[in-house]
Design a protein around this motif. Structure first.
Motif, PDB file in Angstrom:
ATOM      1  N   LEU A  21      24.529  33.983  -1.929  1.00  0.00           N
ATOM      2  CA  LEU A  21      24.198  35.345  -1.518  1.00  0.00           C
ATOM      3  C   LEU A  21      25.004  36.303  -2.387  1.00  0.00           C
ATOM      4  CD1 LEU A  21      22.608  36.817   0.886  1.00  0.00           C
ATOM      5  CD2 LEU A  21      24.846  37.004   1.973  1.00  0.00           C
ATOM      6  N   VAL A  22      24.329  37.229  -3.070  1.00  0.00           N
ATOM      7  CA  VAL A  22      24.996  38.208  -3.935  1.00  0.00           C
ATOM      8  C   VAL A  22      24.907  39.566  -3.251  1.00  0.00           C
ATOM      9  CG1 VAL A  22      25.114  39.238  -6.223  1.00  0.00           C
ATOM     10  CG2 VAL A  22      24.332  36.869  -5.964  1.00  0.00           C
ATOM     11  N   LEU A  23      26.035  40.054  -2.783  1.00  0.00           N
ATOM     12  CA  LEU A  23      26.091  41.327  -2.061  1.00  0.00           C
ATOM     13  C   LEU A  23      26.414  42.451  -3.044  1.00  0.00           C
ATOM     14  CD1 LEU A  23      28.153  40.136   1.044  1.00  0.00           C
ATOM     15  CD2 LEU A  23      25.673  40.444   0.885  1.00  0.00           C
ATOM     16  N   ASN A  29      27.782  30.268   0.068  1.00  0.00           N
ATOM     17  CA  ASN A  29      28.455  30.887  -1.073  1.00  0.00           C
ATOM     18  C   ASN A  29      28.097  32.369  -1.137  1.00  0.00           C
ATOM     19  OD1 ASN A  29      29.296  28.203  -2.421  1.00  0.00           O
ATOM     20  ND2 ASN A  29      27.072  27.993  -2.173  1.00  0.00           N
ATOM     21  N   VAL A  30      29.128  33.211  -1.230  1.00  0.00           N
ATOM     22  CA  VAL A  30      28.920  34.652  -1.262  1.00  0.00           C
ATOM     23  C   VAL A  30      29.634  35.232  -2.481  1.00  0.00           C
ATOM     24  CG1 VAL A  30      29.365  36.843  -0.076  1.00  0.00           C
ATOM     25  CG2 VAL A  30      28.703  34.814   1.245  1.00  0.00           C
ATOM     26  N   ILE A  31      28.908  36.006  -3.268  1.00  0.00           N
ATOM     27  CA  ILE A  31      29.509  36.795  -4.339  1.00  0.00           C
ATOM     28  C   ILE A  31      29.532  38.246  -3.851  1.00  0.00           C
ATOM     29  CG2 ILE A  31      29.381  37.562  -6.732  1.00  0.00           C
ATOM     30  CD1 ILE A  31      29.838  34.616  -6.606  1.00  0.00           C
ATOM     31  N   TYR A  32      30.733  38.795  -3.752  1.00  0.00           N
ATOM     32  CA  TYR A  32      30.895  40.156  -3.218  1.00  0.00           C
ATOM     33  C   TYR A  32      31.102  41.115  -4.378  1.00  0.00           C
ATOM     34  CZ  TYR A  32      32.527  44.015  -0.316  1.00  0.00           C
ATOM     35  OH  TYR A  32      32.660  45.229   0.303  1.00  0.00           O
ATOM     36  N   CYS A  75      33.588  39.816   5.958  1.00  0.00           N
ATOM     37  CA  CYS A  75      34.469  38.684   6.284  1.00  0.00           C
ATOM     38  C   CYS A  75      34.216  38.153   7.690  1.00  0.00           C
ATOM     39  CB  CYS A  75      35.930  39.088   6.121  1.00  0.00           C
ATOM     40  SG  CYS A  75      36.465  39.187   4.407  1.00  0.00           S
ATOM     41  N   ARG A  76      33.900  39.030   8.618  1.00  0.00           N
ATOM     42  CA  ARG A  76      33.573  38.550   9.979  1.00  0.00           C
ATOM     43  C   ARG A  76      32.250  37.787   9.967  1.00  0.00           C
ATOM     44  NH1 ARG A  76      35.251  44.007  11.773  1.00  0.00           N
ATOM     45  NH2 ARG A  76      37.335  43.875  12.653  1.00  0.00           N
ATOM     46  N   LYS A  77      31.266  38.315   9.226  1.00  0.00           N
ATOM     47  CA  LYS A  77      29.962  37.665   9.179  1.00  0.00           C
ATOM     48  C   LYS A  77      30.044  36.316   8.472  1.00  0.00           C
ATOM     49  CE  LYS A  77      25.468  36.956   8.702  1.00  0.00           C
ATOM     50  NZ  LYS A  77      24.599  36.542   9.815  1.00  0.00           N
ATOM     51  N   TYR A  78      30.778  36.257   7.357  1.00  0.00           N
ATOM     52  CA  TYR A  78      30.783  35.059   6.516  1.00  0.00           C
ATOM     53  C   TYR A  78      32.145  34.364   6.550  1.00  0.00           C
ATOM     54  CZ  TYR A  78      26.264  36.710   4.993  1.00  0.00           C
ATOM     55  OH  TYR A  78      24.949  37.115   4.989  1.00  0.00           O
ATOM     56  N   ARG A  79      32.671  34.221   7.735  1.00  0.00           N
ATOM     57  CA  ARG A  79      34.009  33.652   7.903  1.00  0.00           C
ATOM     58  C   ARG A  79      34.085  32.200   7.445  1.00  0.00           C
ATOM     59  NH1 ARG A  79      35.480  34.951  13.538  1.00  0.00           N
ATOM     60  NH2 ARG A  79      37.293  33.627  13.165  1.00  0.00           N
ATOM     61  N   HIS A  80      32.961  31.490   7.474  1.00  0.00           N
ATOM     62  CA  HIS A  80      32.953  30.070   7.102  1.00  0.00           C
ATOM     63  C   HIS A  80      32.387  29.829   5.692  1.00  0.00           C
ATOM     64  CE1 HIS A  80      34.155  29.184  11.136  1.00  0.00           C
ATOM     65  NE2 HIS A  80      33.051  29.704  11.657  1.00  0.00           N
ATOM     66  N   SER A  81      32.111  30.905   4.961  1.00  0.00           N
ATOM     67  CA  SER A  81      31.534  30.784   3.621  1.00  0.00           C
ATOM     68  C   SER A  81      32.623  30.788   2.554  1.00  0.00           C
ATOM     69  CB  SER A  81      30.576  31.949   3.357  1.00  0.00           C
ATOM     70  OG  SER A  81      29.526  31.982   4.296  1.00  0.00           O
ATOM     71  N   ARG A  82      32.273  30.283   1.380  1.00  0.00           N
ATOM     72  CA  ARG A  82      33.104  30.511   0.197  1.00  0.00           C
ATOM     73  C   ARG A  82      32.773  31.909  -0.314  1.00  0.00           C
ATOM     74  NH1 ARG A  82      29.963  26.074  -1.044  1.00  0.00           N
ATOM     75  NH2 ARG A  82      30.896  24.040  -0.592  1.00  0.00           N
ATOM     76  N   GLY A 112      40.963  31.593   7.954  1.00  0.00           N
ATOM     77  CA  GLY A 112      40.877  30.424   7.081  1.00  0.00           C
ATOM     78  C   GLY A 112      39.718  30.494   6.110  1.00  0.00           C
ATOM     79  N   THR A 113      39.173  31.695   5.874  1.00  0.00           N
ATOM     80  CA  THR A 113      38.034  31.843   4.974  1.00  0.00           C
ATOM     81  C   THR A 113      38.458  31.568   3.532  1.00  0.00           C
ATOM     82  OG1 THR A 113      37.064  33.523   6.431  1.00  0.00           O
ATOM     83  CG2 THR A 113      36.248  33.428   4.152  1.00  0.00           C
TER      84      THR A 113
END
Length: 342
Positions: free
Chosen positions: A35-37, A104-107, A134-141, A192-193
């Motif tokens: 996901l590219v934000l 996987n998230v690219i911010y 960070c709350r939404k994607y707490r378990h993502s890289r 722990g993200t």
């Protein structure tokens, strides 16, 4: 990639999105969607397309999804390259909650230009939005963009700022960028993200970047300000590649890496070379200071090697492009600012 001219924007975009072997290998080892934000910015489209191309080359079936407001369009072009798009204002907590999950998230979200006079908007974008993500994607890289501006000014003869150096941002944009990093660090530590912070200095292509700014001024007969007398820059395609590779190095607490070119570049020397190539006389204002925004890239170089495109090649391409009247994004970098006002 050395001996040819970049004829048009289609060819340019192909080059900017061409994955390195390291990116293909890295995305082949990673599981899950990407996901590219903030995908609609200057770098986002080529990075998302590189992620798509590298995943396909690695034989990995995954979704690559680009998220932005798309206020200036761009969705159709991304979707034509196999990147799914979602229109979303990332300041809207409810809209963020409804975004799809992704491993996987690219911010890439950030606000810099126009900060002076609307500092509150800059702080909201650079510090409030990261908390929602960070709350939404707490378990993502998460690989999150930052900037070398968080270091402040470094001695030009000191080799540039290292990731372990103390941070001394100048101006509200740079302070808010440090705030963005601290928010990411807080959630990485508390949840722990796994996270990587990518401190980028001056990505450059042919329509945008510090070297383009200098070439355009010289072409127009305008004087060049030498106040910021030194710089680093990197071909945007190489910055894209290193950022995607950073997904393999995420950690809690966050892992940080400087991304830019390895050369300490003298603005005066670059301008003299541009003047020769453009056959233009170069005029200057101001004098060089012994400090500048500069980064040491030993960590990145050890991991991923030197950039594919060096400064000499980039200058040749830019001079040809500017000389032919190639399209510009019309977004000056204001790299010469020493007071942090953008």
């Amino acid at each position: 990639m050395s001996a040819f001219t970049i004829e048009n924007e289609d060819q340019l975009d192909d080059l900017l999105s061409e994955p390195t072997p390291e990116v293909v290998a890295a995305l082949g080892r990673l599981s899950g969607d990407i996901l590219v934000l903030g995908v609609a910015g200057k770098m986002g489209p080529s990075l998302a397309r590189m992620a798509r191309r590298a995943s396909d080359a690695a034989g990995i079936q995954r979704r690559v999804i680009g998220v932005a407001r798309f206020s200036a369009g761009g969705q159709e072009a991304l979707e034509a390259y196999g990147v799914e798009t979602i229109q979303c204002d990332l300041h809207d907590e409810g809209a963020v909650v409804r975004l799809p999950e992704a491993e996987n998230v690219i911010y890439m979200v950030g606000r810099k230009f126009g900060s002076t006079g609307e500092e509150y908007q800059t702080w909201a974008t650079n510090c409030y939005v990261p908390a929602l993500i960070c709350r939404k994607y707490r378990h993502s890289r998460i690989a999150a963009f930052s900037t070398g501006n968080v270091y402040g000014l470094a001695q030009a003869d000191g080799g540039g700022s290292c990731e372990s150096d103390s941070l001394a941002p100048v101006g509200e944009y740079a302070m808010s960028a440090l705030g963005r990093e601290r928010l990411f660090e807080y959630f990485s530590r508390s949840q722990g993200t796994p996270l990587a912070i990518v401190r980028l200095n001056y990505a450059c292509e042919l329509r945008y970047g510090v070297l383009v700014d200098l070439a355009q001024r010289i072409q127009a007969g305008e004087p060049v300000d030498l106040s910021m007398g030194y710089l680093n820059t990197i071909w945007q395609g190489d910055a894209n590649a290193m950022t995607l590779c950073a997904l393999e190095h995420v950690a809690s607490p966050p892992w940080t890496v400087n991304v830019t070119g390895p050369e300490l570049l003298s603005v005066r020397s670059i301008c003299e070379r541009l003047g020769e190539l453009l056959d233009k006389l170069v005029r200057y204002t101001g004098i060089e200071s012994d400090t500048a925004i500069l980064s040491n890239v030993s960590r990145a170089t050890e991991l991923w090697g030197t950039p594919r495109i060096g400064v000499d090649q980039l200058l040749t391409w830019i001079v040809d492009w500017v000389g032919r009247g190639g399209r510009s994004l019309g977004k000056p970098t204001h790299f010469e600012s020493r007071d942090g006002k953008f």
